[in-house]
Design a protein around this motif. Sequence first.
Motif, PDB file in Angstrom:
ATOM      1  N   UNK A  49      37.224 -19.525 110.215  1.00 12.61           N
ATOM      2  CA  UNK A  49      38.122 -20.614 109.817  1.00 12.61           C
ATOM      3  C   UNK A  49      39.473 -20.012 109.459  1.00 12.61           C
ATOM      4  N   UNK A  50      40.530 -20.531 110.065  1.00 11.24           N
ATOM      5  CA  UNK A  50      41.882 -20.025 109.816  1.00 11.24           C
ATOM      6  C   UNK A  50      42.849 -21.193 109.705  1.00 11.24           C
ATOM      7  N   UNK A  51      44.044 -20.912 109.188  1.00  9.99           N
ATOM      8  CA  UNK A  51      45.133 -21.868 109.274  1.00  9.99           C
ATOM      9  C   UNK A  51      45.853 -21.639 110.595  1.00  9.99           C
ATOM     10  N   UNK A  52      46.681 -22.580 110.984  1.00  8.87           N
ATOM     11  CA  UNK A  52      47.407 -22.438 112.246  1.00  8.87           C
ATOM     12  C   UNK A  52      48.307 -21.202 112.237  1.00  8.87           C
ATOM     13  N   UNK A  53      48.921 -20.909 111.087  1.00  9.57           N
ATOM     14  CA  UNK A  53      49.830 -19.761 111.016  1.00  9.57           C
ATOM     15  C   UNK A  53      49.092 -18.431 111.062  1.00  9.57           C
ATOM     16  N   UNK A  54      47.787 -18.435 110.850  1.00  8.61           N
ATOM     17  CA  UNK A  54      46.998 -17.202 110.889  1.00  8.61           C
ATOM     18  C   UNK A  54      46.473 -16.883 112.289  1.00  8.61           C
ATOM     19  N   UNK A  55      46.643 -17.805 113.234  1.00  9.67           N
ATOM     20  CA  UNK A  55      46.193 -17.544 114.600  1.00  9.67           C
ATOM     21  C   UNK A  55      46.981 -16.390 115.201  1.00  9.67           C
ATOM     22  N   UNK A  56      46.286 -15.522 115.903  1.00 14.84           N
ATOM     23  CA  UNK A  56      46.911 -14.405 116.600  1.00 14.84           C
ATOM     24  C   UNK A  56      46.584 -14.525 118.089  1.00 14.84           C
ATOM     25  N   UNK A  57      47.231 -13.731 118.943  1.00 18.54           N
ATOM     26  CA  UNK A  57      46.905 -13.779 120.368  1.00 18.54           C
ATOM     27  C   UNK A  57      45.448 -13.438 120.676  1.00 18.54           C
ATOM     28  N   UNK A  58      44.754 -12.816 119.710  1.00 17.62           N
ATOM     29  CA  UNK A  58      43.353 -12.449 119.927  1.00 17.62           C
ATOM     30  C   UNK A  58      42.400 -13.584 119.570  1.00 17.62           C
ATOM     31  N   UNK A  59      42.923 -14.692 119.006  1.00 19.46           N
ATOM     32  CA  UNK A  59      42.084 -15.805 118.572  1.00 19.46           C
ATOM     33  C   UNK A  59      42.415 -17.072 119.348  1.00 19.46           C
ATOM     34  N   UNK A  60      41.404 -17.904 119.537  1.00 19.84           N
ATOM     35  CA  UNK A  60      41.573 -19.170 120.242  1.00 19.84           C
ATOM     36  C   UNK A  60      40.998 -20.288 119.384  1.00 19.84           C
ATOM     37  N   UNK A  61      41.799 -21.312 119.063  1.00 21.28           N
ATOM     38  CA  UNK A  61      41.277 -22.420 118.260  1.00 21.28           C
ATOM     39  C   UNK A  61      40.331 -23.291 119.069  1.00 21.28           C
ATOM     40  N   UNK A  62      39.344 -23.864 118.401  1.00 23.46           N
ATOM     41  CA  UNK A  62      38.401 -24.784 119.028  1.00 23.46           C
ATOM     42  C   UNK A  62      38.826 -26.213 118.716  1.00 23.46           C
ATOM     43  N   UNK A  63      38.768 -27.101 119.720  1.00 24.14           N
ATOM     44  CA  UNK A  63      39.123 -28.490 119.479  1.00 24.14           C
ATOM     45  C   UNK A  63      37.863 -29.326 119.278  1.00 24.14           C
ATOM     46  N   UNK A  64      38.039 -30.641 119.224  1.00 22.52           N
ATOM     47  CA  UNK A  64      36.903 -31.527 118.933  1.00 22.52           C
ATOM     48  C   UNK A  64      35.819 -31.474 119.997  1.00 22.52           C
ATOM     49  N   UNK A  65      36.181 -31.031 121.211  1.00 26.49           N
ATOM     50  CA  UNK A  65      35.172 -30.954 122.275  1.00 26.49           C
ATOM     51  C   UNK A  65      34.110 -29.890 121.985  1.00 26.49           C
ATOM     52  N   UNK A  66      34.378 -29.010 121.015  1.00 26.74           N
ATOM     53  CA  UNK A  66      33.407 -27.970 120.655  1.00 26.74           C
ATOM     54  C   UNK A  66      32.199 -28.548 119.925  1.00 26.74           C
ATOM     55  N   UNK A  67      32.360 -29.764 119.395  1.00 29.69           N
ATOM     56  CA  UNK A  67      31.279 -30.377 118.634  1.00 29.69           C
ATOM     57  C   UNK A  67      31.262 -29.987 117.173  1.00 29.69           C
ATOM     58  N   UNK A  68      32.197 -29.139 116.757  1.00 30.78           N
ATOM     59  CA  UNK A  68      32.264 -28.743 115.348  1.00 30.78           C
ATOM     60  C   UNK A  68      33.014 -29.802 114.550  1.00 30.78           C
ATOM     61  N   UNK A  69      32.652 -29.992 113.280  1.00 30.50           N
ATOM     62  CA  UNK A  69      33.305 -31.037 112.483  1.00 30.50           C
ATOM     63  C   UNK A  69      34.762 -30.702 112.191  1.00 30.50           C
TER      64      UNK A  69
END
Length: 287
Positions: free
Chosen positions: A232-252
């Motif tokens: 779990x990260x904030x948007x500003x903590x995202x790095x090029x090595x990380x990819x955010x998951x959207x609602x299609x992932x099924x996670x709350x």
Amino acid sequence: MRAPTLDLTLLRTLVAISDTGSVTAAAKRLAYTQSTVSMQLQRLEAQLSLILHEREGRRIRFTSEGERLLNHARRLLALNDEAWSDMQARQVTGDLTLGIPEDYASLLPSVFAYFNQLYPAVGLKVICGTSAHLVEQVKAKELDLALVTRQRNSPGGDVIRREPLLWAVGMHQQPLLSDPLPLALYSPGADVFREVAEQALQSAGRSWRVAYTSQSMAGLAPIVTAGLAIVVVTRSMLTPALRPLDESSGLPALPMIELALHRAPHRPSEPARRLGELIREQLAVPD
């Protein structure tokens, strides 16, 4: 007829884009959102009625007019900063101690550099720790200021910005998103991220296991980028090595968190007041 005045804030954004090569990198340097940087560039073009840039994929290429303006912008900003520093440096002296979680240090390099340029006679000391511990240090007058994640059991402080929490996985590898979900979480008590994540999963009826714990993102990142856990990260903590998951992932969905600035319970020193104002100015994100 008086000539229009160029906005130095917009010029500073223009220079940041030139120095970093992209809107994304400029936003990180300035601690803005990408949309804010894009809007400021568009405002500058609208004010001048000129096209200053062209996009080449994710990179920005400046037109000849943009390059000409960049030369003016660098000189104007240098003169502005020199004038400000000259007028303020002799007036503000003393020592100052700021506390921040390690993961927020990446938000502040430009703030520290600018503060040192403006007030070279101030001795700034930065201490890293967990948000909860830093708040207690401020209350005990061991710190002048602390920029922390606002705690549920100790709200306090002045809210500087709000950011959404996101589930993230490695850019190139990720674990199966089936129960029990493998999580990389902060150590208990290190921050509210862990509590928020566990509550969201529990409410959604999902099960999980703790695959890795650490006091900071630096410790969590290796196992996440290896594809062994979700973080779990904030948007500003995202790095090029990380990819955010959207609602299609099924996670709350996860809630917003607040970054708050706490001040020691006494009249703030002039250095503390100036740094607090600069942090608020540089980190604030328009609603």
